[in-house]
Design a protein around this motif. Structure first.
Motif, PDB file in Angstrom:
ATOM      1  N   GLU A   1       0.806  -1.211  -0.324  1.00 19.90           N
ATOM      2  CA  GLU A   1       0.148  -0.338   0.021  1.00 19.90           C
ATOM      3  C   GLU A   1       1.311   1.337   0.077  1.00 19.90           C
ATOM      4  OE1 GLU A   1      -2.278  -0.033   3.107  1.00 19.90           O
ATOM      5  OE2 GLU A   1      -3.242  -1.845   2.692  1.00 19.90           O
ATOM      6  N   THR A   2       2.279   1.359   0.091  1.00 12.82           N
ATOM      7  CA  THR A   2       3.078   2.421   0.865  1.00 12.82           C
ATOM      8  C   THR A   2       3.617   2.576  -0.951  1.00 12.82           C
ATOM      9  OG1 THR A   2       5.134   1.135   1.192  1.00 12.82           O
ATOM     10  CG2 THR A   2       3.731   2.154   2.835  1.00 12.82           C
ATOM     11  N   LEU A   3       3.556   1.979  -1.541  1.00 11.92           N
ATOM     12  CA  LEU A   3       4.349   1.583  -2.804  1.00 11.92           C
ATOM     13  C   LEU A   3       3.066   3.006  -3.839  1.00 11.92           C
ATOM     14  CD1 LEU A   3       6.745   1.798  -5.260  1.00 11.92           C
ATOM     15  CD2 LEU A   3       4.932  -0.172  -5.992  1.00 11.92           C
ATOM     16  N   VAL A   4       3.461   4.103  -4.166  1.00 15.30           N
ATOM     17  CA  VAL A   4       2.877   5.096  -4.739  1.00 15.30           C
ATOM     18  C   VAL A   4       2.718   5.414  -6.024  1.00 15.30           C
ATOM     19  CG1 VAL A   4       1.913   6.129  -2.471  1.00 15.30           C
ATOM     20  CG2 VAL A   4       3.621   6.986  -4.750  1.00 15.30           C
ATOM     21  N   ASP A   5       4.355   4.924  -7.166  1.00 10.30           N
ATOM     22  CA  ASP A   5       4.399   5.234  -7.875  1.00 10.30           C
ATOM     23  C   ASP A   5       5.456   3.719  -8.954  1.00 10.30           C
ATOM     24  OD1 ASP A   5       4.475   5.712 -10.312  1.00 10.30           O
ATOM     25  OD2 ASP A   5       5.703   8.113 -10.060  1.00 10.30           O
ATOM     26  N   ALA A   6       5.631   3.921  -9.431  1.00 14.22           N
ATOM     27  CA  ALA A   6       7.221   2.660  -9.778  1.00 14.22           C
ATOM     28  C   ALA A   6       7.263   3.172 -11.286  1.00 14.22           C
ATOM     29  CB  ALA A   6       6.759   1.573  -9.786  1.00 14.22           C
ATOM     30  N   TRP A   7       8.689   3.330 -12.124  1.00  6.66           N
ATOM     31  CA  TRP A   7       8.894   3.791 -12.891  1.00  6.66           C
ATOM     32  C   TRP A   7      10.679   2.968 -13.821  1.00  6.66           C
ATOM     33  CZ3 TRP A   7       9.004   7.207  -9.136  1.00  6.66           C
ATOM     34  CH2 TRP A   7      10.442   6.961  -8.662  1.00  6.66           C
TER      35      TRP A   7
ATOM     36  N   ALA B   1      17.266  -2.977 -16.589  1.00  6.28           N
ATOM     37  CA  ALA B   1      16.199  -2.640 -16.272  1.00  6.28           C
ATOM     38  C   ALA B   1      16.184  -2.249 -14.902  1.00  6.28           C
ATOM     39  CB  ALA B   1      14.715  -3.530 -16.378  1.00  6.28           C
ATOM     40  N   ALA B   2      16.487  -0.990 -15.315  1.00  6.19           N
ATOM     41  CA  ALA B   2      16.565   0.280 -14.170  1.00  6.19           C
ATOM     42  C   ALA B   2      15.267   0.455 -13.589  1.00  6.19           C
ATOM     43  CB  ALA B   2      17.642   0.954 -13.931  1.00  6.19           C
ATOM     44  N   PHE B   3      14.428   0.236 -12.069  1.00  4.19           N
ATOM     45  CA  PHE B   3      13.135   1.308 -11.680  1.00  4.19           C
ATOM     46  C   PHE B   3      13.446   1.725 -10.506  1.00  4.19           C
ATOM     47  CE2 PHE B   3      12.881  -4.144 -13.253  1.00  4.19           C
ATOM     48  CZ  PHE B   3      12.046  -3.732 -14.453  1.00  4.19           C
ATOM     49  N   GLY B   4      12.216   3.117 -10.836  1.00  2.00           N
ATOM     50  CA  GLY B   4      12.151   3.809  -9.748  1.00  2.00           C
ATOM     51  C   GLY B   4      11.045   3.344  -8.926  1.00  2.00           C
ATOM     52  N   PHE B   5      10.911   3.933  -7.630  1.00  2.00           N
ATOM     53  CA  PHE B   5      10.539   3.142  -6.613  1.00  2.00           C
ATOM     54  C   PHE B   5       9.786   4.503  -6.213  1.00  2.00           C
ATOM     55  CE2 PHE B   5      11.999  -0.615  -7.821  1.00  2.00           C
ATOM     56  CZ  PHE B   5      10.573  -1.397  -8.517  1.00  2.00           C
ATOM     57  N   ARG B   6       8.838   5.034  -5.960  1.00  2.00           N
ATOM     58  CA  ARG B   6       8.084   5.895  -4.532  1.00  2.00           C
ATOM     59  C   ARG B   6       7.468   5.778  -3.521  1.00  2.00           C
ATOM     60  NH1 ARG B   6       8.913  12.061  -3.616  1.00  2.00           N
ATOM     61  NH2 ARG B   6       7.674  11.789  -2.516  1.00  2.00           N
ATOM     62  N   PHE B   7       7.297   5.919  -2.113  1.00  2.00           N
ATOM     63  CA  PHE B   7       6.881   4.738  -1.117  1.00  2.00           C
ATOM     64  C   PHE B   7       6.776   5.759  -0.181  1.00  2.00           C
ATOM     65  CE2 PHE B   7       9.905   1.812  -2.328  1.00  2.00           C
ATOM     66  CZ  PHE B   7       9.110   0.510  -2.637  1.00  2.00           C
ATOM     67  N   GLN B   8       5.318   6.209   0.057  1.00  2.00           N
ATOM     68  CA  GLN B   8       4.583   7.546   0.812  1.00  2.00           C
ATOM     69  C   GLN B   8       3.531   6.900   1.710  1.00  2.00           C
ATOM     70  OE1 GLN B   8       4.620  10.661  -1.504  1.00  2.00           O
ATOM     71  NE2 GLN B   8       4.139  12.201   0.324  1.00  2.00           N
ATOM     72  N   ALA B   9       3.061   7.362   2.929  1.00  2.00           N
ATOM     73  CA  ALA B   9       1.952   7.264   3.570  1.00  2.00           C
ATOM     74  C   ALA B   9       1.568   8.154   4.364  1.00  2.00           C
ATOM     75  CB  ALA B   9       2.466   6.229   4.799  1.00  2.00           C
ATOM     76  N   LYS B  10       0.402   8.323   4.788  1.00  2.00           N
ATOM     77  CA  LYS B  10      -0.200   9.292   5.871  1.00  2.00           C
ATOM     78  C   LYS B  10       0.171   9.795   7.403  1.00  2.00           C
ATOM     79  CE  LYS B  10      -4.546   9.133   4.210  1.00  2.00           C
ATOM     80  NZ  LYS B  10      -5.695   9.402   4.245  1.00  2.00           N
TER      81      LYS B  10
ATOM     82  N   ALA C   1      10.094  -3.930   2.058  1.00  2.00           N
ATOM     83  CA  ALA C   1       8.669  -4.087   0.174  1.00  2.00           C
ATOM     84  C   ALA C   1       9.819  -4.042  -0.315  1.00  2.00           C
ATOM     85  CB  ALA C   1       8.084  -2.440   0.603  1.00  2.00           C
ATOM     86  N   MET C   2      10.750  -3.238  -0.241  1.00  2.00           N
ATOM     87  CA  MET C   2      11.991  -3.363  -1.475  1.00  2.00           C
ATOM     88  C   MET C   2      12.722  -4.765  -1.704  1.00  2.00           C
ATOM     89  SD  MET C   2      12.413  -0.530  -2.813  1.00  2.00           S
ATOM     90  CE  MET C   2      14.087  -1.194  -4.301  1.00  2.00           C
ATOM     91  N   ASP C   3      12.361  -5.527  -0.683  1.00  2.00           N
ATOM     92  CA  ASP C   3      12.645  -7.390  -0.469  1.00  2.00           C
ATOM     93  C   ASP C   3      11.562  -8.152  -1.438  1.00  2.00           C
ATOM     94  OD1 ASP C   3      15.047  -6.817   0.781  1.00  2.00           O
ATOM     95  OD2 ASP C   3      14.147  -7.153   3.127  1.00  2.00           O
ATOM     96  N   LEU C   4       9.960  -7.677  -0.477  1.00  2.00           N
ATOM     97  CA  LEU C   4       8.561  -8.432  -1.127  1.00  2.00           C
ATOM     98  C   LEU C   4       9.399  -8.215  -2.864  1.00  2.00           C
ATOM     99  CD1 LEU C   4       6.156  -7.762   1.034  1.00  2.00           C
ATOM    100  CD2 LEU C   4       7.307  -9.759   0.774  1.00  2.00           C
ATOM    101  N   ILE C   5       9.428  -6.901  -3.293  1.00  3.54           N
ATOM    102  CA  ILE C   5       9.026  -6.573  -4.514  1.00  3.54           C
ATOM    103  C   ILE C   5      10.907  -7.456  -5.454  1.00  3.54           C
ATOM    104  CG2 ILE C   5      10.418  -5.031  -6.711  1.00  3.54           C
ATOM    105  CD1 ILE C   5       8.596  -3.306  -4.639  1.00  3.54           C
ATOM    106  N   LEU C   6      12.048  -7.115  -5.319  1.00  2.00           N
ATOM    107  CA  LEU C   6      13.327  -8.310  -4.937  1.00  2.00           C
ATOM    108  C   LEU C   6      13.035  -9.899  -5.654  1.00  2.00           C
ATOM    109  CD1 LEU C   6      15.857  -8.353  -6.289  1.00  2.00           C
ATOM    110  CD2 LEU C   6      16.633  -8.361  -3.569  1.00  2.00           C
ATOM    111  N   GLN C   7      12.779 -10.639  -4.317  1.00  4.60           N
ATOM    112  CA  GLN C   7      11.755 -11.864  -3.834  1.00  4.60           C
ATOM    113  C   GLN C   7      10.624 -11.843  -5.618  1.00  4.60           C
ATOM    114  OE1 GLN C   7      10.820 -12.166  -0.022  1.00  4.60           O
ATOM    115  NE2 GLN C   7      11.947 -11.753   0.925  1.00  4.60           N
ATOM    116  N   TYR C   8      10.313 -11.420  -5.794  1.00  2.00           N
ATOM    117  CA  TYR C   8       8.714 -11.612  -6.422  1.00  2.00           C
ATOM    118  C   TYR C   8       9.520 -12.199  -7.964  1.00  2.00           C
ATOM    119  CZ  TYR C   8       5.309 -11.252 -10.121  1.00  2.00           C
ATOM    120  OH  TYR C   8       4.367 -11.845 -11.244  1.00  2.00           O
ATOM    121  N   ALA C   9      10.759 -10.608  -7.824  1.00  6.36           N
ATOM    122  CA  ALA C   9      11.110 -10.694  -9.921  1.00  6.36           C
ATOM    123  C   ALA C   9      12.525 -11.950 -10.018  1.00  6.36           C
ATOM    124  CB  ALA C   9      11.753  -9.900  -9.690  1.00  6.36           C
TER     125      ALA C   9
END
Length: 799
Positions: A739-745, A762-771, A782-790
């Protein structure tokens, strides 16, 4: 159609002068384009008789004629070959001004004084014949004014007849219109006939083989015919209508056609093999020399009138020279027939014959009109050609149509016209037009439509007839009371205009192509017929426009190829337009129409300039244009994936999908397609489904408040197989980022040194944000989950 004012008065009393009649007819829907005097400028011309002819002593080819004008005898020198004693001719006396501007004066010709001039048709403005002096009938009164003798003191109304009113292509038809203007009725000519003892069934056989093209065929046999000039009054009426008199037989058939609107034809009975009339279609290879001496090649969908052996007439269009009435003709077969309008129109156009008969048949005549016209012509042939009609008429048909009945409601008149017309006025107007009242109540009329009104089919047609003669000018002027819709463009039109201006601003030029393409255009783009069936046209104007386009790209790429073949190597085009789609099994059904926009680019990306390195357009140029167009629509969740389209390069193309619906296909042309179209290999193209995108235009954007807490950005460079779709990988990583990942490119894709063969970075940028403030541990998790999935699903490695 030329309508003679004098002739019209023989059928109906006209209380108005010709100019006022023209205005009233125009207001009743029968547009009179102009009124003109019949044959003006003929004052001073009288009827003369040649009483002597002598050769000119001083000139070959000239004759000295003594011409009596009743009050005096004139000596006239003439060069015409047809001068002879007893001939009655038009004589222009000294001082007469001819229509061509020639003033007649006394002149000396080779020593002989000539005191006047005998005139040809052309010199009088009555026709184009100037081969000799105009020959007048033997009963033309000598000394009388030429205008009076030929009844030329007339006014001609040039009336524009609409295609659905063939009944008005006759004097009786126009007479009915004039009678209705004053609530009167027309006077029909009285017809009486004395038949001979001979019977038509013993003299002629009739067989109609195609009743679809010939619903009715009538024939009479008339014996003891004497061919000669027609009476002056018939000649005068033909001239008023713009026709040239020929002989009494031909003139009478033409006269009846003009009077009643039913074309007729006369055959020389003795030329008909087997004394038979056969109505049939042509056989293979048949030809006919028509009356204009042209050999016509006949096709199987035409209709012929034949004898027992050969064609003698093209039905409803023109007769044949082999059955023409001549001076030696003694027995006639008189034809009055009804032919299918579409067949006559097609035959006339194909053969290039625009005859008076064809112009009437092609508008659709009633089969009920043949009988009266037949009897009228037979009557006149008996009176003016001494003919003896045999007993009976041959009449072939499969039943005549019953009169049509229509209910006319007074309330419907009020609803359609907005006014009340008195019931008595409605009834009088329609009865003057020969509508018969079958039944009547206070609320409506039950009407029987006259057979000649083939255009009246519905209640609204009858209402039109009523208001035409009641008077359009009697409808009061009122402002409309219904609310009007506000003006301006719809959201869809705004979107189309916005895209058009946007693409023009990007440097593309708009192209407008035909919506029809060549049958092979789609196949040249790599598609099979089953994948992209084109909808064929039944009557294409050319082979290059034989199929309704299923895509904008064939036409746009053809335009690009035309430019390239003319050394225009840097061209960028776009087109906005409709395509027509259907399934192979539904080619006979109504196609599905969709709006699309297509782009095509080739050549150098920029004009030559010292500050810019020259380069060719590439995938990213057209991708950028597509992205900017898509940005104007509310299309959340767009995904980019590899395209499977046949026309794009498999490694330099993409497809944009929204809501599981493909919106855009773009990329470099497939090398085979570029070769087929003779375009450069680096040609780029795209096609966008604008129909689907328009549904998402004009939605109010949702404004997001500025974040109160700082965001965190992280980068991740992965090594993946070079056949991995980076766009799909990015979409998957967004799903697992939490939920905290608001953008990726994606900010870099690299292949080269330091990258293993068969792989890419392939190089990706990720932006995390919350209230709230995020901790490093939360972001790292969150980055670990992304890496593990890839690593698990794409066999990726950290670079």
């Amino acid at each position: 159609m030329n309508v003679s004012y004098n002739w019209l008065q023989e059928y109906v009393n006209i209380p108005w002068p010709a100019v006022e009649l023209a205005e009233r007819l125009t207001m009743a829907g029968m547009e009179v384009e102009e009124t003109s005097a019949a044959n003006p400028g003929l004052d001073g011309i009288v009827v003369g008789e040649i009483i002597a002819v002598n050769e000119h002593p001083n000139a070959d080819g000239l004759s000295i004629c003594l011409v009596s004008t009743g009050s005096e005898t004139l000596t006239i020198v003439a060069g015409a070959p047809n001068v002879r004693v007893g001939l009655r001719v038009p004589v222009a006396t000294i001082g007469t001004m001819l229509p061509n501007g020639l003033k007649i004066e006394g002149v000396e010709l080779r020593g002989v004084q000539s005191s006047g001039m005998m005139c040809s048709e052309k010199e009088l403005g009555l026709g184009d014949d100037h081969s000799g002096i105009m020959e007048l009938p033997g009963d033309a009164p000598v000394g009388e004014s030429f205008v009076a003798a030929l009844q030329l003191d007339d006014t001609i109304l040039d009336v524009s007849i609409y295609a659905n009113r063939p009944d008005c292509m006759s004097m009786l038809g126009m007479g009915r219109e004039v009678a209705a203007l004053q609530g009167a009725t027309i006077t029909y000519p009285a017809i009486s006939l004395q038949e001979s003892a001979a019977k038509v069934k013993d003299l002629l056989t009739l067989r109609v083989e195609d009743h679809d093209l010939c619903p009715r065929y009538m024939a009479r046999v008339i014996q003891d015919i004497k061919v000669g000039p027609s009476p002056l009054w018939i000649q005068a009426k033909l001239r008023a209508a713009g026709m040239r008199p020929i002989n009494n037989v031909v003139d009478i058939t033409n006269f009846v056609m003009l009077e009643m609107g039913q074309p007729l034809h006369a055959f020389d009975y003795d030329t008909l093999a087997g004394s038979a009339i056969v109505v049939r279609r042509p056989r293979a290879g048949e030809t006919l020399v028509t009356l204009d001496e042209q050999e016509r090649r006949l096709e199987e969908d035409m209709l012929l009138i034949c004898d027992a052996e050969k064609p003698v007439c093209i039905g409803g269009v023109m007769g044949g020279g082999n059955s023409e009435v001549t001076e030696t003709t003694t027995t006639l077969v008189l034809e009055a027939a009804n032919f299918q309008a579409a067949s006559i129109r097609r035959t006339s156009r194909r053969l290039g014959i625009a005859s008076e008969a064809a112009s009437r048949f092609e508008k659709g005549l009633s089969p009920h009109g043949t009988e009266m016209a037949m009897e009228r012509a037979a009557q006149l042939l008996q009176l003016y050609a001494q003919g003896q009609p045999a007993q009976g008429v041959l009449d072939a048909h499969r039943g005549l149509p019953e009169p049509r009945t229509i209910q006319l409601r007074y309330a419907e008149i009020r609803r359609l016209l907005g006014i009340d017309i008195p019931a008595s006025s409605v009834k009088a107007c329609l009865q003057a037009l020969e509508f018969a009242v079958v039944a009547e109540t206070e609320q409506d009329l039950l009407l029987s439509v006259p057979p000649f009104r083939t255009d009246v089919e519905l209640e609204c047609d009858v209402i039109e007839e009523a208001i035409r003669h009641y008077g359009y000018d009697r409808i009061p002027r009122t402002l409309p009371t219904s609310g009007a819709n506000p003006g301006g463009q719809t959201k869809q039109h705004e979107a189309v205009d916005r895209i058009r201006h946007q693409l023009a601003g990007f440097g593309l030029q708009e192209a407008l192509n035909y919506t029809f393409i060549h049958r092979g255009s789609v196949q040249r783009m790599g598609y099979g017929r089953q994948e992209f069936p084109g909808i064929p046209l039944h009557n294409p104007i050319s082979e290059d426009q034989a199929v309704m386009r299923p895509s904008l790209l064939p036409g746009l790429l053809d335009a690009l190829a035309r430019n390239f073949s003319r050394q225009q190597t840097a061209v960028s085009l776009f087109e906005l337009g409709a395509v027509y789609l259907t399934e192979e099994s539904q080619l006979t059904q109504h196609p599905r129409e969709e709006l699309r926009v297509a782009l095509a680019m080739m050549g150098q990306a920029h004009d030559d300039h010292w500050s810019v390195q020259p380069r060719q357009v590439d995938f990213y140029d057209i991708k950028g244009v597509v992205e900017r167009v898509l940005a104007g629509f509310d299309l959340p969740g767009l995904t980019w994936q590899r395209s499977q389209a046949a026309w794009v390069h498999p490694g330099r193309s993409a497809e944009v999908v929204w809501n599981q619906r493909p919106l855009v296909v773009l990329g470099q042309l497939h090398p085979a397609v570029a070769q087929n179209l003779r375009l450069p290999k680096e040609t780029m193209a795209a096609e966008m489904d604008l129909q689907a995108m328009l549904e998402r235009y004009g939605r109010v954007p949702q404004i997001q408040p500025l974040p109160r807490f700082p965001g965190v950005e992280r980068d991740l460079a992965l090594l993946v197989s070079d056949d991995t779709a980076v766009g799909q990988l990015l979409a998957d990583l967004k799903q697992v980022g939490g939920e905290t990942l608001v953008d990726a490119w994606v900010f870099d894709v690299y292949q080269g040194e330091q990258v293993p063969e068969g792989c890419k970075s392939a190089a990706f940028g990720f932006r995390f944000q919350a209230k709230r403030n995020l901790t490093d541990d939360e972001v790292q998790a969150a980055m670990d989950l992304i890496l593990q999935y890839a690593q698990k699903h794409y066999d990726a490695q950290i670079r």
